[in-house]
Design an enzyme around this catalytic site. Structure first.
Site: not given
Ligand code: TYM
Length: 324
Positions: A113, A193, A196
């Protein structure tokens, strides 16, 4: 013995999809019976991209609702909005001072990005705030999908660095990444992948999609050349993605799905996957319908107060160690 602590977060960017569910949220729910679980709608992470305040406000509550519908239980787990607990950002600032810019420059999500218009400091320091989320509560384990692996590595590095400079304080957290489902792929491009933010809605299935939408999305899902239903990520990424989805939603195993649908043809197989997904998501849709917005907001407010108290105790210790 005290229970181990689990922490994880979801960004409230709307469009919660089955990748989120299969990769992470299912585990969040399953872990609640055994561990001391802390789950967070990480709303501060969601503002690194341009936002419409009214829409953002709706998405925050919506994310909390979806998580409760999936099974996050505010009676059992600590559940709240990140922005309401200022200790997250305080610790993020402190950890930022022991984070090398070289390491942030190597983050793949940043590299993807960095050159686009709108790249900003928040996007760059995003992984530091995530490390602070996890370390603030002294988490031992973090259930996530595979795309968060690198962020977890940074978190572990920062915990080790802090401990060696200021004194043993943070446990070194382990990621909990499922063997299957950790990387659900886009229905339109099975080499990237499910996301969203993909502008093509046909690339994903949302947790709250109605049955007709799910059937339509799967009918149009990109499959591979040939016609046999076989699990093989190299040669058949599209079909393999669908097989994994089906296995996870039915609780069946991959070999028996191959046996049953091997020669059935893609059309028949996709219809069967659609029914499995619809059935798997039905209880979540029902639970969602029964949730009341005001009640969800009240529960989040209660979670905030508990989270602040707990976070403050931990953060006081960090301040002392650093000499404040
Ligand atoms: P986020 O909101 O993008 O996604 C939430 C969770 O979904 C998982 N995920 C997937 N798993 C399998 N296949 C996919 N295509 C897929 N897309 C998303 C992500 O791995 C995630 O577990 N940075 C994090 C949010 C965050 C966080 C944290 C997570 C902020 N602080 C502390 C754990 C601990 C994120 O953007 O998730």
């Amino acid at each position: 013995m005290t229970k181990k602590t689990v922490f994880s977060g979801l960004q409230p960017t709307g469009n919660v999809h089955i990748g989120n569910y299969l990769g992470a949220l299912r585990n969040w729910v399953a872990l609640q019976d055994t561990y001391d679980c802390i789950y967070c709608v990480v709303d501060l992470h969601a503002i690194t991209v341009p936002l419409d305040p009214a829409e953002f406000h709706r998405d925050r509550l919506e994310a909390a609702k979806v998580l409760m519908a999936v099974g996050v239980d505010p009676e059992q787990s600590l559940f709240y909005f990140q922005s309401q607990v200022p200790q997250h950002t305080e610790l993020a600032w402190m950890l930022g001072t022991i984070t090398g810019t070289g390491q942030l420059n190597r983050m793949t999500q940043w590299k993807d990005k960095a050159d686009v218009a709108g790249a900003n400091l928040g996007l760059y320091s995003y992984p530091v705030l995530m490390a602070a989320d996890i370390l603030l509560f002294r988490a031992d384990a973090v259930p996530v999908g595979e795309d968060q692996k690198q962020h977890l590595e940074l978190t572990r590095d920062l915990a080790l660095r802090f401990n060696s400079r200021f004194g043993e304080e943070f446990p070194i957290p382990d990621p909990i990444i499922p063997e299957h489902g950790a990387r659900i792929m886009s229905l339109q491009d099975p080499t990237s992948k499910m996301s969203k933010s993909d502008p093509d809605e046909g690339s994903r299935i949302l947790i709250l999609d109605d049955p007709d939408t799910i059937r339509k999305r799967l009918k149009r899902a990109v499959t591979d050349s040939g016609r046999d239903v076989r699990h093989d990520w190299e040669e058949k990424p599209g079909v393999s993605n669908l097989i994994e989805m089906m296995a996870l939603f039915t609780g069946g195993d991959i070999a028996s799905i191959e046996d049953e649908y091997g020669d059935a043809g893609y059309g028949t197989f996709k219809d069967a996957v659609a029914e499995a997904v619809i059935e798997g998501l039905a209880p979540i849709r029902r639970a969602y319908r029964d949730l009341d917005d005001a009640e969800v907001a009240r529960l989040m407010q209660r979670g905030t107060l508990d989270a602040r108290t707990r976070a403050e105790g931990h953060q006081q210790r960090v301040r002392e160690l650093m000499g404040f």
